[in-house]
Design an enzyme around this catalytic site. Structure first.
Site, PDB file in Angstrom:
ATOM      1  N   LYS A 105      -6.944   3.863 -14.272  1.00 62.40           N
ATOM      2  CA  LYS A 105      -5.966   4.242 -13.248  1.00 62.40           C
ATOM      3  C   LYS A 105      -6.505   3.815 -11.903  1.00 62.40           C
ATOM      4  CE  LYS A 105      -2.282   6.258 -11.740  1.00 62.40           C
ATOM      5  NZ  LYS A 105      -1.959   4.935 -11.150  1.00 62.40           N
ATOM      6  N   GLN A 152     -13.319   4.173  -8.026  1.00 66.47           N
ATOM      7  CA  GLN A 152     -12.197   4.898  -8.625  1.00 66.47           C
ATOM      8  C   GLN A 152     -12.653   5.766  -9.807  1.00 66.47           C
ATOM      9  OE1 GLN A 152      -9.074   3.607  -7.052  1.00 66.47           O
ATOM     10  NE2 GLN A 152      -8.285   5.606  -7.636  1.00 66.47           N
ATOM     11  N   LYS A 181     -13.897   9.022  -8.184  1.00 68.87           N
ATOM     12  CA  LYS A 181     -12.780   9.684  -7.501  1.00 68.87           C
ATOM     13  C   LYS A 181     -11.849  10.339  -8.525  1.00 68.87           C
ATOM     14  CE  LYS A 181     -10.557   7.019  -4.640  1.00 68.87           C
ATOM     15  NZ  LYS A 181      -9.555   6.153  -3.944  1.00 68.87           N
ATOM     16  N   LYS A 200      -8.960  -1.064 -11.009  1.00 70.51           N
ATOM     17  CA  LYS A 200      -8.388  -1.556  -9.738  1.00 70.51           C
ATOM     18  C   LYS A 200      -8.047  -3.022  -9.905  1.00 70.51           C
ATOM     19  CE  LYS A 200      -7.666  -0.068  -5.481  1.00 70.51           C
ATOM     20  NZ  LYS A 200      -7.522   1.300  -4.959  1.00 70.51           N
ATOM     21  N   GLY A 257      -0.085   1.506  -6.051  1.00 68.69           N
ATOM     22  CA  GLY A 257      -0.194   0.749  -4.797  1.00 68.69           C
ATOM     23  C   GLY A 257      -1.559   0.870  -4.159  1.00 68.69           C
ATOM     24  N   ASP A 258      -1.774   0.037  -3.161  1.00 67.73           N
ATOM     25  CA  ASP A 258      -2.956   0.082  -2.294  1.00 67.73           C
ATOM     26  C   ASP A 258      -2.564  -0.783  -1.090  1.00 67.73           C
ATOM     27  OD1 ASP A 258      -5.987   1.014  -2.420  1.00 67.73           O
ATOM     28  OD2 ASP A 258      -6.050  -0.982  -1.576  1.00 67.73           O
ATOM     29  N   THR A 263      -1.700  10.713  -0.210  1.00 70.60           N
ATOM     30  CA  THR A 263      -3.078  10.388   0.191  1.00 70.60           C
ATOM     31  C   THR A 263      -3.364  10.971   1.578  1.00 70.60           C
ATOM     32  OG1 THR A 263      -2.848   8.358  -1.073  1.00 70.60           O
ATOM     33  CG2 THR A 263      -4.790   8.545   0.328  1.00 70.60           C
ATOM     34  N   ASN A 287       0.297   3.323   4.854  1.00 70.13           N
ATOM     35  CA  ASN A 287       0.700   4.513   4.109  1.00 70.13           C
ATOM     36  C   ASN A 287      -0.242   5.697   4.352  1.00 70.13           C
ATOM     37  OD1 ASN A 287       0.105   5.996   1.224  1.00 70.13           O
ATOM     38  ND2 ASN A 287       2.276   5.780   1.653  1.00 70.13           N
ATOM     39  N   SER A 305      -0.619  10.560  -8.357  1.00 68.59           N
ATOM     40  CA  SER A 305      -0.214   9.568  -9.354  1.00 68.59           C
ATOM     41  C   SER A 305      -0.350  10.148 -10.764  1.00 68.59           C
ATOM     42  CB  SER A 305      -1.092   8.313  -9.247  1.00 68.59           C
ATOM     43  OG  SER A 305      -0.641   7.475  -8.225  1.00 68.59           O
TER      44      SER A 305
HETATM   45  P1  NDP Z   1      -1.361  -0.224   3.851  1.00 62.63           P
HETATM   46  O1  NDP Z   1      -1.208  -1.624   3.452  1.00 62.63           O
HETATM   47  O2  NDP Z   1      -0.159   0.675   3.839  1.00 62.63           O
HETATM   48  O3  NDP Z   1      -1.994  -0.111   5.304  1.00 62.63           O
HETATM   49  C1  NDP Z   1      -3.238  -0.676   5.590  1.00 62.63           C
HETATM   50  C2  NDP Z   1      -3.501  -0.536   7.074  1.00 62.63           C
HETATM   51  O4  NDP Z   1      -4.825  -0.949   7.356  1.00 62.63           O
HETATM   52  C3  NDP Z   1      -2.595  -1.412   7.906  1.00 62.63           C
HETATM   53  O5  NDP Z   1      -2.393  -0.821   9.151  1.00 62.63           O
HETATM   54  C4  NDP Z   1      -3.416  -2.691   8.030  1.00 62.63           C
HETATM   55  O6  NDP Z   1      -3.067  -3.478   9.155  1.00 62.63           O
HETATM   56  C5  NDP Z   1      -4.803  -2.138   8.160  1.00 62.63           C
HETATM   57  N1  NDP Z   1      -5.754  -3.107   7.612  1.00 62.63           N
HETATM   58  C6  NDP Z   1      -5.855  -3.512   6.322  1.00 62.63           C
HETATM   59  N2  NDP Z   1      -6.812  -4.424   6.164  1.00 62.63           N
HETATM   60  C7  NDP Z   1      -7.330  -4.614   7.377  1.00 62.63           C
HETATM   61  C8  NDP Z   1      -8.359  -5.437   7.876  1.00 62.63           C
HETATM   62  N3  NDP Z   1      -9.052  -6.265   7.065  1.00 62.63           N
HETATM   63  N4  NDP Z   1      -8.634  -5.361   9.192  1.00 62.63           N
HETATM   64  C9  NDP Z   1      -7.938  -4.518  10.011  1.00 62.63           C
HETATM   65  N5  NDP Z   1      -6.953  -3.731   9.605  1.00 62.63           N
HETATM   66  C10 NDP Z   1      -6.655  -3.764   8.313  1.00 62.63           C
HETATM   67  O7  NDP Z   1      -2.502   0.387   2.919  1.00 62.63           O
HETATM   68  P2  NDP Z   1      -2.866   1.914   2.629  1.00 62.63           P
HETATM   69  O8  NDP Z   1      -2.574   2.752   3.805  1.00 62.63           O
HETATM   70  O9  NDP Z   1      -2.286   2.266   1.316  1.00 62.63           O
HETATM   71  O10 NDP Z   1      -4.446   1.808   2.404  1.00 62.63           O
HETATM   72  C11 NDP Z   1      -5.386   2.021   3.453  1.00 62.63           C
HETATM   73  C12 NDP Z   1      -6.738   2.377   2.850  1.00 62.63           C
HETATM   74  O11 NDP Z   1      -6.606   3.575   2.067  1.00 62.63           O
HETATM   75  C13 NDP Z   1      -7.323   1.332   1.911  1.00 62.63           C
HETATM   76  O12 NDP Z   1      -8.738   1.377   2.013  1.00 62.63           O
HETATM   77  C14 NDP Z   1      -6.904   1.844   0.532  1.00 62.63           C
HETATM   78  O13 NDP Z   1      -7.759   1.357  -0.471  1.00 62.63           O
HETATM   79  C15 NDP Z   1      -7.075   3.340   0.748  1.00 62.63           C
HETATM   80  N6  NDP Z   1      -6.354   4.225  -0.163  1.00 62.63           N
HETATM   81  C16 NDP Z   1      -5.014   4.124  -0.357  1.00 62.63           C
HETATM   82  C17 NDP Z   1      -4.358   5.009  -1.191  1.00 62.63           C
HETATM   83  C18 NDP Z   1      -2.888   4.991  -1.383  1.00 62.63           C
HETATM   84  O14 NDP Z   1      -2.381   5.851  -2.092  1.00 62.63           O
HETATM   85  N7  NDP Z   1      -2.145   4.081  -0.780  1.00 62.63           N
HETATM   86  C19 NDP Z   1      -5.103   6.037  -1.934  1.00 62.63           C
HETATM   87  C20 NDP Z   1      -6.502   6.113  -1.592  1.00 62.63           C
HETATM   88  C21 NDP Z   1      -7.090   5.229  -0.746  1.00 62.63           C
HETATM   89  P3  NDP Z   1      -2.134  -4.769   8.938  1.00 62.63           P
HETATM   90  O15 NDP Z   1      -0.820  -4.268   8.458  1.00 62.63           O
HETATM   91  O16 NDP Z   1      -2.090  -5.428  10.250  1.00 62.63           O
HETATM   92  O17 NDP Z   1      -2.855  -5.595   7.893  1.00 62.63           O
HETATM   93  O1  2IT Z   2      -7.535   4.001  -3.913  1.00 65.29           O
HETATM   94  C1  2IT Z   2      -6.712   4.721  -4.507  1.00 65.29           C
HETATM   95  O2  2IT Z   2      -7.031   5.801  -4.998  1.00 65.29           O
HETATM   96  C2  2IT Z   2      -5.337   4.234  -4.613  1.00 65.29           C
HETATM   97  N1  2IT Z   2      -5.021   3.184  -4.076  1.00 65.29           N
HETATM   98  C3  2IT Z   2      -4.326   5.025  -5.397  1.00 65.29           C
HETATM   99  C4  2IT Z   2      -4.452   4.741  -6.881  1.00 65.29           C
HETATM  100  C5  2IT Z   2      -3.388   5.356  -7.735  1.00 65.29           C
HETATM  101  O3  2IT Z   2      -3.446   5.075  -8.939  1.00 65.29           O
HETATM  102  O4  2IT Z   2      -2.530   6.082  -7.251  1.00 65.29           O
END
Ligand code: NDP
Ligand code: 2IT
Length: 448
Positions: free
Chosen positions: A90, A111, A114, A126, A165-166, A209, A240, A380
């Site tokens: 997952k 993961q 976590k 992943k 998603g991520d 998240t 997100n 999830s």
């Molecule tokens: P999104 O794509 O929704 O948002 C990512 C954000 O981070 C955007 O604002 C993006 O800017 C910025 N960003 C990404 N890469 C870079 C970079 N290399 N340099 C500068 N800014 C960057 O992703 P999420 O919000 O889902 O994910 C954010 C973090 O949280 C990640 O580390 C992800 O692995 C982690 N995460 C996500 C979960 C989820 O459920 N979605 C769960 C647990 C962890 P821009 O749009 O300009 O690229």
């Molecule tokens: O980093 C993370 O935990 C995620 N992007 C969410 C993974 C999931 O299966 O919901």
């Protein structure tokens, strides 16, 4: 040489040019010394750590697709099925130009622990692609997702591997991926999470998240005689995780004053207008400069190399929610000098090891992503449960379960840290608590 050090050297030698994977493994192995050293011979004989750091399967595939000009484009697809000791693989899919096998492995490795901390039956995995969704039309996104799934479908399933998603993968992408899976397999199953509400998604998954991050941060502060209420909060990212962290922080009485994307960052001393942020990022998919254009109180700063952005703002709590290694030692020094009390990671591994150690040395409460951002994957898993029983729970039911899970995670990591003689080291507590369950399951299942 100790078994832990031997295995770290083995990882570096076997996985060249994968620095993020080495970093993720180093952090975990360093925390596990207190557990492993006591039973070193037993763990070594079973090669338990070598098995833990070696993915069960690594799938690499070609993703060809046609852009709007009729040009064929080719990307690389990845899925790392790291560990299935406690449940089906997952973990999310990331679409970003920086994605490669090493990034997929670091994320898949994290993961495992976590997912164990959530208390739910999910293994670690992943994946993703080096595809860049920025500036692509809806049709191009769909064409890419369909091609990606045309390879991935044979490796996943509701009881095998359940992606989500991520970065760069949200509701729109999950919809296209799900549609193509169903079309190829002719099977309507909970093979992905983060689905839309009309086709098997869970209420509160979108928020989970960010909300979960705040539920954990609130419990951390409360148990240390403080509260989110009245706190100034620096957030990075504008995706997100960041958006719903900002929303919940405000609901709990905190004041988030920053956010950022890859082109710049916002300082809004009156507090981020989360509805405006959602409109710009979720609806228009536009740049953050539009936020400042629409709001008088906000300053927009273009991203410059070597500049420290949101971490230079005075705050009580810092929540990195963008990407790996976005908060380095210089940032940590600036935050500590400004009196930060707590740092909780919404992103995966956003803080470098040096910065983490600096926070810990300076008595800043620091909770790593494996615990702090586990609310997304936990919800999830709740989506998987709802899919299995073919029912949908209310927002309140899911949110209530999420809160309880995050409070439990905080207490589990706090207790593990105390039990293993490192009280207050929540990074070690999380790694140890996450590891013990997986290790026990691996032992019980024999040499596989
Ligand atoms: P999104 O794509 O929704 O948002 C990512 C954000 O981070 C955007 O604002 C993006 O800017 C910025 N960003 C990404 N890469 C870079 C970079 N290399 N340099 C500068 N800014 C960057 O992703 P999420 O919000 O889902 O994910 C954010 C973090 O949280 C990640 O580390 C992800 O692995 C982690 N995460 C996500 C979960 C989820 O459920 N979605 C769960 C647990 C962890 P821009 O749009 O300009 O690229
Ligand atoms: O980093 C993370 O935990 C995620 N992007 C969410 C993974 C999931 O299966 O919901």
């Amino acid at each position: 040489m100790s078994y832990v050090d031997e295995v770290y050297e083995y990882v570096v030698a076997k996985n060249p040019a994968q620095p993020e994977f080495h970093q993720a493994v180093k952090e975990v192995l360093d925390s596990l010394r207190v557990v492993i050293d006591a039973n070193e011979d037993e763990y070594r004989k079973d090669a338990l750590l070598e098995r833990l750091v070696t993915p069960e399967h690594q799938i690499l595939f070609r993703v060809p697709w046609v852009d709007d000009k009729g040009q064929v484009q080719v990307n690389n697809g990845f899925r790392v099925q790291f560990n299935s000791a406690i449940g089906p693989y997952k973990g999310g899919l990331r679409f970003h130009p920086s994605v490669n096998l090493g990034i997929s492995k670091f994320l898949g490795f994290e993961q495992i622990f976590k997912n164990s901390l959530t208390g739910l039956p999910i293994g670690g995995g992943k994946g993703g692609s080096d595809f860049d969704p920025k500036g692509k039309s809806d049709r191009e996104i769909m064409a890419f997702c369909q091609s990606f799934m045309t390879e991935l479908f044979r490796h996943i399933g509701a009881d095998t591997d359940v992606p989500a998603g991520d970065i760069g993968v949200g509701g729109r992408e999950i919809g296209y991926l799900f549609g193509q899976f169903k079309r190829i397999r002719d099977s309507y199953e909970g093979v992905l999470t983060g689905k839309g509400l009309t086709y098997g998604g869970s209420l509160a998954r979108t928020q989970a998240t960010g909300y979960g991050l705040l539920y954990l941060t609130q419990e951390l502060l409360k148990c240390n005689g403080s509260d989110i209420k009245g706190k100034t909060i620096a957030v990075s990212g504008a995706g997100n995780v960041a958006i719903y962290a900002i929303e919940k922080a405000q609901q709990l009485g905190g004041k988030p004053v920053t956010c950022s994307d890859s082109t710049g960052w916002i300082y809004d001393p009156e507090g981020i207008d989360v509805e405006l942020l959602k409109e710009i990022k979720e609806v228009k998919r536009a740049r953050l400069s539009e936020y400042a254009a629409a709001r008088k109180s906000a300053e927009y700063h273009e991203k410059k190399n070597g500049e420290h952005g949101v971490w230079t703002v005075k705050c009580d709590v810092a929540l990195p929610c963008a990407t790996q290694n976005e908060l380095d030692l210089e940032d940590a020094k600036a935050l500590v000098a400004n009196g930060v009390q707590a740092v909780c990671e919404g992103a995966n591994m956003p803080t470098t090891i040096e910065a983490t150690e600096y926070f810990q040395q300076n008595k800043v409460m620091f909770v790593g992503g494996k615990a702090a951002n586990a609310g997304g994957v936990a919800t999830s898993a709740l989506e998987m449960s709802q899919n299995s029983e073919r029912l949908s729970w209310t927002f309140e039911e899911v949110d209530q379960k999420l809160q309880q899970i995050m409070v439990n995670i905080y207490h589990n990591i706090d207790n593990a840290a105390k039990q293993y003689g490192c009280e207050g080291n929540y990074v070690a507590g999380a790694n140890i608590a996450g590891f013990l369950k997986v290790a026990e399951a691996m032992k019980a299942q024999g040499i596989v």
